[in-house]
Structures are given as structure tokens and as C-alpha cells.
Design a protein around this motif. Sequence first.
Motif, PDB file in Angstrom:
ATOM      1  N   TYR A  77       1.021  -1.073   0.207  1.00  0.00           N
ATOM      2  CA  TYR A  77       0.048  -0.168  -0.225  1.00  0.00           C
ATOM      3  C   TYR A  77       1.324   1.234   0.310  1.00  0.00           C
ATOM      4  N   ARG A  78       1.727   1.039  -0.554  1.00  0.00           N
ATOM      5  CA  ARG A  78       3.121   2.232  -0.715  1.00  0.00           C
ATOM      6  C   ARG A  78       2.471   3.020  -1.186  1.00  0.00           C
ATOM      7  N   SER A  79       1.467   3.015  -2.379  1.00  0.00           N
ATOM      8  CA  SER A  79       0.371   4.956  -2.814  1.00  0.00           C
ATOM      9  C   SER A  79       0.054   5.543  -1.694  1.00  0.00           C
ATOM     10  N   GLN A  80      -0.139   4.824  -0.447  1.00  0.00           N
ATOM     11  CA  GLN A  80      -1.752   5.378   0.568  1.00  0.00           C
ATOM     12  C   GLN A  80      -1.056   5.682   1.453  1.00  0.00           C
ATOM     13  N   GLY A  81      -1.098   6.452   2.129  1.00  0.00           N
ATOM     14  CA  GLY A  81      -1.328   6.780   3.328  1.00  0.00           C
ATOM     15  C   GLY A  81       0.241   7.477   3.656  1.00  0.00           C
ATOM     16  N   PRO A  82       1.630   7.475   4.574  1.00  0.00           N
ATOM     17  CA  PRO A  82       2.703   8.183   4.644  1.00  0.00           C
ATOM     18  C   PRO A  82       3.405   7.536   4.198  1.00  0.00           C
ATOM     19  N   ASP A  83       4.422   7.414   3.481  1.00  0.00           N
ATOM     20  CA  ASP A  83       5.830   6.627   2.552  1.00  0.00           C
ATOM     21  C   ASP A  83       6.469   5.813   4.461  1.00  0.00           C
ATOM     22  N   LEU A  84       6.592   4.827   4.790  1.00  0.00           N
ATOM     23  CA  LEU A  84       7.102   4.141   6.172  1.00  0.00           C
ATOM     24  C   LEU A  84       8.376   3.539   5.693  1.00  0.00           C
ATOM     25  N   LEU A  85       9.114   3.655   4.227  1.00  0.00           N
ATOM     26  CA  LEU A  85      10.075   2.762   3.731  1.00  0.00           C
ATOM     27  C   LEU A  85      10.759   3.655   3.248  1.00  0.00           C
ATOM     28  N   GLY A  86      11.198   5.170   3.394  1.00  0.00           N
ATOM     29  CA  GLY A  86      11.764   5.517   2.620  1.00  0.00           C
ATOM     30  C   GLY A  86      11.816   6.052   1.315  1.00  0.00           C
ATOM     31  N   LYS A  87      12.446   6.792   0.525  1.00  0.00           N
ATOM     32  CA  LYS A  87      11.618   6.886  -0.681  1.00  0.00           C
ATOM     33  C   LYS A  87      13.016   6.982  -1.938  1.00  0.00           C
ATOM     34  N   THR A  88      14.324   7.006  -0.980  1.00  0.00           N
ATOM     35  CA  THR A  88      15.004   6.420  -1.374  1.00  0.00           C
ATOM     36  C   THR A  88      15.721   5.033  -1.385  1.00  0.00           C
ATOM     37  N   ILE A  89      17.158   4.791  -2.313  1.00  0.00           N
ATOM     38  CA  ILE A  89      17.286   3.434  -1.467  1.00  0.00           C
ATOM     39  C   ILE A  89      18.264   3.386  -0.101  1.00  0.00           C
ATOM     40  N   GLU A  90      19.166   4.414  -0.560  1.00  0.00           N
ATOM     41  CA  GLU A  90      19.412   5.147   1.062  1.00  0.00           C
ATOM     42  C   GLU A  90      18.334   5.190   2.595  1.00  0.00           C
ATOM     43  N   GLU A  91      17.539   6.059   2.266  1.00  0.00           N
ATOM     44  CA  GLU A  91      16.891   6.331   3.045  1.00  0.00           C
ATOM     45  C   GLU A  91      15.977   4.811   3.501  1.00  0.00           C
ATOM     46  N   PHE A 160      11.938  11.652   8.956  1.00  0.00           N
ATOM     47  CA  PHE A 160      10.884  11.103   8.059  1.00  0.00           C
ATOM     48  C   PHE A 160       9.886   9.835   9.274  1.00  0.00           C
ATOM     49  N   VAL A 161       8.780   9.413   9.714  1.00  0.00           N
ATOM     50  CA  VAL A 161       8.563   8.625  10.240  1.00  0.00           C
ATOM     51  C   VAL A 161       8.341   7.273   9.617  1.00  0.00           C
ATOM     52  N   SER A 162       9.043   6.482  10.359  1.00  0.00           N
ATOM     53  CA  SER A 162       9.260   4.755   9.007  1.00  0.00           C
ATOM     54  C   SER A 162       9.046   3.677  10.194  1.00  0.00           C
ATOM     55  N   LEU A 163       8.840   2.332   9.375  1.00  0.00           N
ATOM     56  CA  LEU A 163       8.099   1.297  10.033  1.00  0.00           C
ATOM     57  C   LEU A 163       9.509   1.758  11.038  1.00  0.00           C
ATOM     58  N   ALA A 164      10.468   1.759  11.283  1.00  0.00           N
ATOM     59  CA  ALA A 164      11.184   1.528  12.166  1.00  0.00           C
ATOM     60  C   ALA A 164      11.133   1.995  13.683  1.00  0.00           C
ATOM     61  N   ASP A 165      10.224   3.261  13.530  1.00  0.00           N
ATOM     62  CA  ASP A 165       9.840   4.302  14.844  1.00  0.00           C
ATOM     63  C   ASP A 165       8.806   3.423  15.128  1.00  0.00           C
TER      64      ASP A 165
END
Length: 215
Positions: A77-91, A160-165
Motif C-alpha cells: 500500500y505504498r501509494s497511500q498514506g505516509p511513506d514508511l519505507l523511505g523514498k530512496t534506497i539510502e533511506e 521522516f517517520v518510518s516502520l523503524a519508529d
Amino acid sequence: MVLTIYAPLFASSKRAVVTLVEKGVSFETVNVDLMKGEQRKPEYLAIQPFGKIPVLVDGDYKIFESRAIMRYIAEKYRSQGPDLLGKTIEERGQVEQWLDVEATSYHPPLLALTLNIVFAPLMGFPADEKVIKESEEKLGEVLDVYEAQLSKNEYLAGDFVSLADLAHLPFTEYLVGPIGKAHLIKDRKHVSAWWDKISSRAAWKEVSAKYSLPV
């Protein structure tokens, strides 16, 4: 098709539930009474052969382990809600790194505290004071690393908030609540600010209020 999450009342399951809520995904829940051993029934073992929680069922697809479920939801569901994975490969690398830190360094001592302080009395077992002391010390060492990381970034993987948080939410709620060791968070300026931010998110407030254990 509506997704189904098993055992939403328990902390590990709430990692998956809060991810679903953050992403705005419709789901239904099925309770599993661990105290009665329902996780060992054949029908449950058919979807989780280790007899643990949680499990996510998405049509014919089944996935278990809370952090794996989080990743699956965030990706699907990456296209909806906040991006919790990071926008770049580094993120994304940073998110995965801190998810692993939560699983391997943060969670084990906190789980030991939870079992000995919260659940041992409920189940009639004596708490192991040596384990409590050692676990608190280990957790404090981990949180010192977090303090340094969070002095540089707003969240663990960056700004950015992510799954890690989100992965930290359920058991840290035990830490600052029934475990009675909120000082481990509050005595660290940047960790405390981080906890205030992630625990005040609307998704977590909803999950915490709706799926709470009577402890």
C-alpha cells in the motif's frame, strides 16, 4: 478483499495493526486467547505453524512475524498514506537497519522486563530480579545509542517517520506504563521528544485505545 489480522490485543500484533491504520487499509480482526492455548489449536497452526502471533491473511496469502507483516503492508500500500519505507534506497537502508536494531537490541531486554514485571504476576510466576536488573541496564545502553542518533535526526532513520519508529510503539508503551520505568525514556532528552512524537500519532492513539490488554 478485507485483510484479517490475528490477535490484535497483544503488543507484537499491534506493530502490524498500527501500520494498517497508518496506511488507511481496511481490515478485520480475530482474537486468539493465548492464555487458553488457542494458538496451539490445529486450525491456528494451519496458518502459523509455530503457534505464535500475529498472522495476516490477505485472500489466499498468509504472512506471519510482525515486522515482516509491517514491511508487506507498507510495500503493498505504498501509494497511500505516509511513506514508511523511505523514498530512496539510502533511506530504505536506514529504515531496515533500525528495524533490525529494534528486533535484535531493543526488543530482547524490553521483552524480558515485560514478562517479569507485567505478566509474571498475572500468571502466578515469581519475577526474576536479576533478569530485571540486567535487562534494564542493557536497555539503557541501547537507549544511549538512540539518544545520539536522535540528536542528529528527528526519527531513527532520518527526518521522516518510518516502520523503524512504529515498531517500537507497543512494547515501549509497556515500558512507560505498567513496567513503571518511564525514566529510561524521559531521562534522555532526544529519546523523550521522539517518543512523544510517535506515541501521539493519531494511528497509535486509535490502536492503543481500541486494542488494549486489561493490564
